[in-house]
Scaffold this active site. Sequence first.
Site, PDB file in Angstrom:
ATOM      1  N   ASP A  86       0.820  -1.218   0.000  1.00 37.99           N
ATOM      2  CA  ASP A  86       0.000   0.000   0.000  1.00 37.99           C
ATOM      3  C   ASP A  86       0.852   1.264   0.000  1.00 37.99           C
ATOM      4  OD1 ASP A  86       0.857   0.397   2.658  1.00 37.99           O
ATOM      5  OD2 ASP A  86      -0.903  -0.591   3.479  1.00 37.99           O
ATOM      6  N   GLY A 138       9.668 -11.694  -1.469  1.00 36.14           N
ATOM      7  CA  GLY A 138      10.594 -11.123  -0.494  1.00 36.14           C
ATOM      8  C   GLY A 138      11.540 -12.162   0.091  1.00 36.14           C
ATOM      9  N   ASP A 155       6.557  -5.839   6.394  1.00 40.84           N
ATOM     10  CA  ASP A 155       5.203  -5.277   6.424  1.00 40.84           C
ATOM     11  C   ASP A 155       4.335  -6.171   5.554  1.00 40.84           C
ATOM     12  OD1 ASP A 155       2.916  -3.772   6.249  1.00 40.84           O
ATOM     13  OD2 ASP A 155       3.830  -2.120   5.131  1.00 40.84           O
TER      14      ASP A 155
END
Lengths: 292, 292
Positions: A86, A138, A155
């Site tokens: 986001d 990731g 995150d």
Amino acid sequence: MELWYTEEHSPNCRFSLRVTRQLHSEKTPFQQLDIVATPEYGRVMLLDGLVMTTDRDEFVYHELITHVPLACLPEARRVLIIGGGDGGTAREACRYPRLETIDMVEIDGAVIEAARAWFPDICAGFADPRLNLTVGDGMEYVRKVAAPYDAIIVDSTDPVGPGEHLFNEAFYRDCYAALGEQGVLVSQGPTPIQPEFAGLLREQAEFIARTFDRLYLYLGHIPTYPTGTWCFLFAAKGGIEPLGSRTDAGWRTFGERLRYYNPGVHRGAFGLPNYVRRQLDGLIANDRLDIA
Amino acid sequence: MELWYTEEHSPNCRFSLRVTRQLHSEKTPFQQLDIVATPEYGRVMLLDGLVMTTDRDEFVYHELITHVPLACLPEARRVLIIGGGDGGTAREACRYPRLETIDMVEIDGAVIEAARAWFPDICAGFADPRLNLTVGDGMEYVRKVAAPYDAIIVDSTDPVGPGEHLFNEAFYRDCYAALGEQGVLVSQGPTPIQPEFAGLLREQAEFIARTFDRLYLYLGHIPTYPTGTWCFLFAAKGGIEPLGSRTDAGWRTFGERLRYYNPGVHRGAFGLPNYVRRQLDGLIANDRLDIA
């Protein structure tokens, strides 16, 4: 017509928001992505039916996950964000003029595109030239990366779903290796209050405690996350200490613009209720901090 | 049959709990009183349809509203509780061997009876010989009382309903007069997050700030209250300071038995997010405290 979104915080507890309009709905290769407009929290992004980001309370999560580690690292130059599609964590990291490189690896490009379309204020950091946005895994990224980071911020989504593999020991070992001699990994954890999550939190803490030199936990007040009490794991490599560099001037240059974070919040967030300390007994080092 | 209790935190936001069984329902002279059994939070007491007390998270509210003031008052002998019909605040106050008198004034005797019947663990303090339980109007009581108190704890319902008159300036003036030269009043306030309550909170803070020598605010994580973030107002008469007597051994004798409160929580609770500080700008003195 009345339109409501309902999230099951457990089979026995529900949280509902009135919806003005459904703005976006998409099955990405990784998850179900929805965006709705609500009178209570503004625009809300949902992944697999769980609230991830809302216009009105996203600042709590993003300021806590970013400024707590970065305020402890006055020499930090290189930061890696894993997840964070986001854009809120990148936005907060971009506030630090001293950072030279902010690498961000989000597995789901659709989340990034949706953020650009519907949350322009949250993803403002995407325009920063220091930000290198990679769409990819990731876990793989961190395994292969060469130059060391000063901070890694995980995150991700919850331990169930596409972020699942970010909650295992091998991943934390790779993160440890990807940090320089001194560094910090911060990861969100679930609420410590719901018994359903207590096992997950303890397992995550065990993985990190085995891998890193020292683990701390801190809390924040996030209304749209289950129970409103959310936790973050602060894993230290080398001698980094969560209350160590509180004179760091880094964040002070923009501190007045923040909505949640300040040095009192920073210190206070590590002051854990007894029931949380007991839950993570033997794994966290918060009792070593001079909070009282 | 599925049975659910739903609380409207606002017209646009709802919180729902599965109900196993309705245990009690009564229209008292003051309010609607309901008790239900829930799988998520155990037994839940509702007043006028709002969650007041649950078996599973009551400790947060009761420990914070009681131990924060009493830990600052190592010489306290006399305490007044206004409201507190479920007994949780009295239970916590009774832990202090040094207290000689704990007066409690609850307007609604039916709440006390319901607590005795359905929440025996919470109202255990009712059996303490130092506790003087009065069914009556706390506002009138405090206006007429003679001997001064060291602490007054306002454990009332919200500013709407039978507790309404406990949120006005005349009441706080009477409380100030009912304290000795040094003393503390603590009152619950609403969540600082919901815009609907921001005006109420500021008004309450204005009344207290005009009446007392200094006002501070502290926060706690209470899952079953709207937004999960709840605030408490700490009003000082004389030189009492919220972080002043942290070496007080009073609570240390039983501290291990507490589930939320400890000195780190105490200090951290006064570390307010920026948005809360701004909301109450000019009214609270938290910035004078050495929290960071």
